[in-house]
Structure formats: C-alpha cells, structure tokens
Design an enzyme around this catalytic site. Sequence first.
Site, PDB file in Angstrom:
ATOM      1  N   LEU A 159      33.884  69.169 -34.682  1.00  0.00           N
ATOM      2  CA  LEU A 159      33.359  68.769 -33.385  1.00  0.00           C
ATOM      3  C   LEU A 159      34.319  69.036 -32.228  1.00  0.00           C
ATOM      4  O   LEU A 159      34.114  68.566 -31.107  1.00  0.00           O
ATOM      5  CB  LEU A 159      32.937  67.294 -33.424  1.00  0.00           C
ATOM      6  N   CYS A 160      35.380  69.782 -32.493  1.00  0.00           N
ATOM      7  CA  CYS A 160      36.335  70.190 -31.462  1.00  0.00           C
ATOM      8  C   CYS A 160      35.723  71.233 -30.531  1.00  0.00           C
ATOM      9  O   CYS A 160      35.072  72.165 -31.003  1.00  0.00           O
ATOM     10  CB  CYS A 160      37.516  70.881 -32.142  1.00  0.00           C
ATOM     11  N   HIS A 161      35.997  71.108 -29.254  1.00  0.00           N
ATOM     12  CA  HIS A 161      35.587  72.141 -28.307  1.00  0.00           C
ATOM     13  C   HIS A 161      36.492  73.361 -28.444  1.00  0.00           C
ATOM     14  O   HIS A 161      37.713  73.205 -28.495  1.00  0.00           O
ATOM     15  CB  HIS A 161      35.713  71.631 -26.866  1.00  0.00           C
ATOM     16  N   MET A 181      44.193  67.663 -31.010  1.00  0.00           N
ATOM     17  CA  MET A 181      43.813  68.217 -32.310  1.00  0.00           C
ATOM     18  C   MET A 181      44.541  69.538 -32.571  1.00  0.00           C
ATOM     19  O   MET A 181      44.946  69.825 -33.702  1.00  0.00           O
ATOM     20  CB  MET A 181      42.292  68.424 -32.391  1.00  0.00           C
ATOM     21  N   GLU A 182      44.717  70.315 -31.512  1.00  0.00           N
ATOM     22  CA  GLU A 182      45.437  71.587 -31.643  1.00  0.00           C
ATOM     23  C   GLU A 182      46.884  71.323 -32.080  1.00  0.00           C
ATOM     24  O   GLU A 182      47.423  72.018 -32.948  1.00  0.00           O
ATOM     25  CB  GLU A 182      45.418  72.335 -30.305  1.00  0.00           C
ATOM     26  N   ASP A 222      54.293  75.621 -49.263  1.00  0.00           N
ATOM     27  CA  ASP A 222      53.914  76.835 -50.006  1.00  0.00           C
ATOM     28  C   ASP A 222      55.133  77.643 -50.426  1.00  0.00           C
ATOM     29  O   ASP A 222      55.216  78.109 -51.571  1.00  0.00           O
ATOM     30  CB  ASP A 222      52.993  77.701 -49.135  1.00  0.00           C
TER      31      ASP A 222
END
Lengths: 158, 158, 158, 158, 158, 158
Positions: E75-77, E113-114, E128
């Site tokens: 739901l992120c723009h 969020m970014e 990793d």
Amino acid sequence: MTYTPHFNQAGEAHIVDISDKSVTQRMAVTEGYIEMQAETLKLIVDMAHKKGDVLAIARIAGIMACKKTAELIPLCHPLSLTHVEIDLEPELDNNRVRCQTTVKTTGQTGVEMEALTATQIALLTIYDMCKGMDRGMVIQSVRLLEKAGGKSGHWLGD
Amino acid sequence: MTYTPHFNQAGEAHIVDISDKSVTQRMAVTEGYIEMQAETLKLIVDMAHKKGDVLAIARIAGIMACKKTAELIPLCHPLSLTHVEIDLEPELDNNRVRCQTTVKTTGQTGVEMEALTATQIALLTIYDMCKGMDRGMVIQSVRLLEKAGGKSGHWLGD
Amino acid sequence: MTYTPHFNQAGEAHIVDISDKSVTQRMAVTEGYIEMQAETLKLIVDMAHKKGDVLAIARIAGIMACKKTAELIPLCHPLSLTHVEIDLEPELDNNRVRCQTTVKTTGQTGVEMEALTATQIALLTIYDMCKGMDRGMVIQSVRLLEKAGGKSGHWLGD
Amino acid sequence: MTYTPHFNQAGEAHIVDISDKSVTQRMAVTEGYIEMQAETLKLIVDMAHKKGDVLAIARIAGIMACKKTAELIPLCHPLSLTHVEIDLEPELDNNRVRCQTTVKTTGQTGVEMEALTATQIALLTIYDMCKGMDRGMVIQSVRLLEKAGGKSGHWLGD
Amino acid sequence: MTYTPHFNQAGEAHIVDISDKSVTQRMAVTEGYIEMQAETLKLIVDMAHKKGDVLAIARIAGIMACKKTAELIPLCHPLSLTHVEIDLEPELDNNRVRCQTTVKTTGQTGVEMEALTATQIALLTIYDMCKGMDRGMVIQSVRLLEKAGGKSGHWLGD
Amino acid sequence: MTYTPHFNQAGEAHIVDISDKSVTQRMAVTEGYIEMQAETLKLIVDMAHKKGDVLAIARIAGIMACKKTAELIPLCHPLSLTHVEIDLEPELDNNRVRCQTTVKTTGQTGVEMEALTATQIALLTIYDMCKGMDRGMVIQSVRLLEKAGGKSGHWLGD
C-alpha cells in the site's frame, strides 16, 4: 521467405520453442571497454586504493543486471544461473577499463545475452559514477568471446 | 581526498542529495552502433519490408529498458520521463545499425543514464535476434551526444 | 499517412512527448467482470466469511499491479499515483464478481492504463485462486468507465 | 471447512507445495478479444501495412508480461518457460482483434496463468495505443482454451 | 468501527488518497543491527581493509532496495527520491554491525518505509555474504529514528 | 588471505559457481517479530475479526517478496520455489506479532535468503499499515531457525 528463428512462419516474433532441447551445462564469456580521459582513470584507480571503489559497485550492478536479462531482452528465455563473474581491469596505457564477464547455467538455452547484459550495465555504471568529471566517456567493443554447451557446441570469437 | 560526487566524505557510495536542485526541463541524446556481417544487415532490412521487424522490437526493448534505468544503475535517482524516442538506422555502407535515443524529463536531475541504457538495450536486442546467424556482432561507440537543462547547462560531444 | 500519436511521422513507436502538458489532478475509473460457476462464487463468498478471503488477495494484487503499469505497457509514461481503490463485488444473480477500480494522480498524463491494469490483474488473481475447481471462468467487459483531468477533460462511457 | 488449495487448513494463503509433483512438459492456450469501432480497427490494419504496427508491439508486450506472471499473481510459482507464442488476428466482420496465446514449460506446475497474463497485457497494449481515438474499446472473453501436461491431464474448454 | 487509514469504511485495503496533501521536503532516518560471532565481524573488518568489502556491497543492495519499496510494500505510494545514504558501522564491542539509513524526497508522502526497507535489505545482504561461516546471525531492532516534513511534522524516536 | 565464498581469490564479489552441486529438495524456516503498543496489537486483532485483515496483507506481501529475493540480494542465485508458507501469530502477552516462514525448492542451492526476505517484508508491511498510530514499532530477532537439504545437511538454530 527467410526469417531469423525469433520469428515464426508468419513473420511474428515469439519466444522460440526449446521444449525438446536437452539440459546441459552452458557457458558464455563476453568483453567490453569504456574509454575515458587519463585523469578519470587515475581517479578510479586512486579511489579503489582507499574506500570509494567504483569498480566494485560496477561489478555488483553488472551481476544484478545479469539476473534481469529476460526482463530486458524481449525474446530471451527466463532461466536460472549457476555462476556469474565480472572482471574489471583498468588499462592505464589505453585509458580504458576492460570488462570481462563469465556466466554459466545448466539449462536448455545459452547465456550469451546474460553475459552481454552484465558487461553493458557494469560499463554503464562506471559511466554514471564518473560522468560528473568526464561526460565524453565511450563504451566500445562489447562482444561475445566464447560460448560452450548445447547443440551449437563450442564457439570462439576471433 | 578527492572522490566523485557519488561518494561521501568517508568514501561511501550514496544517492547524491538533489533536494535543493531546481525542477527544470532536461534532455539527453545518445548514440551507439552494432556492427555485423553484410548478410545479417541485409536480412534485417529485408525482414522489415515484410513482417519480421527486428528494429521495431529493438526500439520497444530500448523504450522499456529506459524506464528501468534506476533499477539497473545503483546510484541513479528514480524519475519520471516525459519523452523517449529511439531511432534505429541501418547503414548499409558500414555494415552496422546506428541507434540514436532522445529522452526528456521535467525534474531535478538529468537523463543521460536513461538515454544510454535505452541505446544499450536496443542494440543488445538486435544482437539477440540475429545471433543465430552472426555471433560476432560488436556493439560500438555508445556515448552521450548532447545534454540540456539543469545547472550544468548545455553540453555537446565532439 | 495517419498514425495514432504513439507513432512518429516515420511510423516508429515512441513515448509521446508530454513535456509541455500541464500538471493537473487526473482520475480514471474502470470496471470488469469474471464469470464463474455458481458453486465457485458461493465458495468465494463463504470463505470470505471465515478466513480465506480470495477477494482481499485479488485486491492487493490489483493494487500492486497498478504500480507496475509502466513496466507492462510499453509506451506508458512512468508516473506517481496518489490513490488506488479496488472494489470487488460478488453478484450472486449473475454468477460473477464485478471489479471497479479508481486511480488518481497529479501529473502530466492520465491514469486509464493504470486502472485497467489493476482491474485485469485483480480478476486474473481470482481466476488463479479458483482455477482448481473451475477452469472455465471467463473475464468479461473490461473497460474504462470515466476519466477526468487534463486537456481532454471529463469522459464518461455509455 | 472447505478452502481452495491456495489456503491452508487455517484459511491462510500460501504458495501450494509442489515439491513432490513430477517434472513434465506442460502447455496452455488462452484467448481473448478487444472490441472497438470499425474505424479504429481499420487504422490498425492500415498502419500494419506501413510501419506503425500496433499488433507487433502488443505481441512483444504480451510476451514480456508472460515472463512477469509470478510477480503479478501473488500465489503463482515462479517458473521457467520454454515457448511463448501470441497470435493477434484482426476480425473485420466483428470489429475486434482476437488474441490467442500458447505457452509451454517443462516443470512441476502449469502455465495457464502465464498464458492468461500474456493475453490480457497484449490486449491492454492495443487499448493503450488506440485510446486517443476510441476510449470505449472493451476487452472480452479472456479465458483458457486448452491445457495439457501434469496430473490433471488434458483439458479442453467448450 | 475503527480501521487504520489503509482501509476504507468497508474495511477494504486501498492506497490512501494523498491528492490534496501538499508537496514538501520530507526525510526519514532508520536504524537496525545484525548480531554475529566475533570472528565473523573480525573477518568483515579484515576483508574491508583489503578488497572484499561486504559492507560496500550491503550498502549498494540497501540503496537499490530503497528504490523498490513501492514494489514490495503493497500500500506504499510510488515516489521519487532525492537522497539515500546508508551508513554501516562495525561495533566490535557488541559483535554487531549497525546500519543507519537516511532518505529524502520532495513529495506528498513520507519516506519511512523506504528507509526501513533499505536498512532491512542492507542487513540481509550482510547475512547472505557471511552465512557460510555463521548461520546464527540475528537482525535486531530495526526501527524509525526520526521523521520530518509533511503535516505530522517532526518525530523523534526514544 | 581468507575471504567468504562470495569473493574470488582476487577479493572480487561473484555469484558462487554451483554448476556441480546436485539438485536436491531444500527447505528453510525463519522467524522474526514486530513489537508494538498494546493498543496497536489489539486493533490488528479486532480488525481481522471483521474485514480489515492486516496480517493477511502482510502474508501476501511476504510471499511476493520471497519471489523477488534474487533481485534484492546481489549475490543470490535466481531459483524456482516449490512452496512458501508464512504464519503470522499475534502474541498478546508480549505485545508483538511473530512471523514464521517456510520455503522449499528443488535445486542446487538453499533458500535461507528467500525465507528471511519473506519474513522481513511481511513484518515491514505490518509496520506500514499501522505506522499512523504507532511509529515506534520495532522489528526484532529476524533469524534462520532451520535448514535442510544440500551438502551442508540439516541445521537447527539454538
């Protein structure tokens, strides 16, 4: 009329049917160059001795692009990769960086396109990071050097 | 020590801060070539007269790759594009195809990388579609021709 | 000769130049249906009352696909979105689910393609989750209902 | 209670476990239509006789979308593809274009979703390129025609 | 009933309508840690003194993931970014590496969020590259530290 | 000197050559937590009883991210997946949600990174949907629990 295999008899592009090709180990090696001013190359070499390693970042960009080949080249088969190696060598005498990429897979089709894509994007990434000081850099001689595996067998460029 | 702007003072790569740059119209033009055997070029030209248009597909691949530039080039800013145009011209006398790409945006940073990426992938797509008959094709002279907009102003290659 | 605006005078596809279009609020509404057997629709409705909500997942798939439109549709401009809403309504009398999508942006071009893509992928996701019991489901009547903003102004379908 | 296989016993969505399914050749064929005004279809046909081939671009868009299916459909398994073919046929008597897609793989699960996605995006691309003259085009009857390979065997739509 | 803003009144997820929010400069800072055995951390530090710089690669991975946030978080723009900076600091006393990410944009919504996505993927990339010698590494305390810009104003974590 | 296997003898990163590893069934299980205020967790639980199911959306986001692992983690091999399952459990006593992910493949390398990526993005999606009411949520203890298949055999965390 004659078409390349990427077109069917009606002249329409398709992803070639490889259902009946055998699964074999396949390998491709490609090379390419980016030419630049002597000072630009000197800065790349100097920075790598400290922390700002342009070539290390270009290598990662090439490796990641290699995995995106089938997204970029319309008629490429999506496939797994078993090895990707990118070597970036400053050539001080020629004012350029040489890129050599090796890609392997175990599958039904070759990995030339994956190796060429990796080489192109690694070189473009060098351009990006140095363009502020040298907009005239030129990417040269991107080509396939060697290919092995599959029905067409071993191929070596000139 | 001196770094390119893509590194901070500690020598660590970052996406350069463009928060305070002004939003202007920006444009970049790039070119590149793919050299091939005379028969390969002849087939490309012949096919385009019928249905199998290699160059039309390469043009679409370049346009779509252009929109993926920020995914491919690690330190590129993601940005909108207001125009992408790719011209692919067979040069029968030189046994090659010339690619010229024009990209525009209205934003805070330039579109050289977008135009170079489009050129590279359009040329690679030609390689892909013709490699069955001519593995020795070579991509040459991919470079920026012109750039406009932004603080650095107009730039023209040699 | 006449071409659609997605081709230049030479008949070559390009991303249309919108550099000089004004930035305005734009909106598009689309709809589409997936027809299925009565039992399939009944299961979808029953599951939603418990935990397995097919429609909630289809809604998320449509929203995420909406953001990928420019990756999927070759000549679409990449753009930001300011709103995406997908309504999925079971129609028990017609044995189908109706999908209505609304998308908004503030930009230089419209969002019809974004809304159509969201509708298509939301309906396809329903197909995916129910195909084990009903392979004959059919997607129907995917179309633009309404469009506002920009030079072409307000448009309403029949 | 009963769920589709895409949900576990707790009603939670998952990617179904296919670890123990056998690797076989699998194939799916889908179709769909886009209806339009007579003049729109006439323009598409006329342009294809010259250079601006809408259908060739739609075909490439469908092929590239086919490779993105697992990114778009949440519970789809990522898989390799061994063949993708998209046929776009103008039907002048019905004012529509018919799309038929064939996809093959050698793997542990089927390719219906890949073929449906390719059909949807090919049709949407036609919409995109002609929407300037005909916003009322409608995508119709997107469905599976045939499926072969795997435990469920051969399936033919009505 | 009460929902978070990511749901409409019917309880259906949507991308929140930000059409009427003002365009402002926005910034977010996040942090996180990866804990490991003392020898693993020592190897990372040693390698960075030579050529194999795990942290430089993790930084690039975080930067590239940052640009993919809207593809990952449903739901992120989707939005542009004007700056991304990732700092990775070995903490020898605590047997861990600290990651701090700063992201900026000029837009209608924030970039928390970014910044969180960049932090997570940078840390995962360290996992990793070192997992062959230390499978028990743990990612800890990934959180927002600071946020500025937009209607909610400045926010500082504890 | 000693490097991790992700670097060659020259200290340059590469995708490790797995051409000669055998194809076996492989599995990984990971876990992680997101801590929040008691009221936030209560809202998540309440909403799930009605329609707005934050956890169902986070589960889908995790599953879709799992399929993108090789795009996010630079040196990860691209691979197919045969199963992905994400369990999200509210722990009311601890004011947190626990995420456990299980991933399977049949291939030449393990799926730890895929399971960790799914866990991270599922937790981040919860953050996204609840951040309006609780910016201080923290992601904790993301780690590998178990791993099976391949030469290194079975591994169990503490």
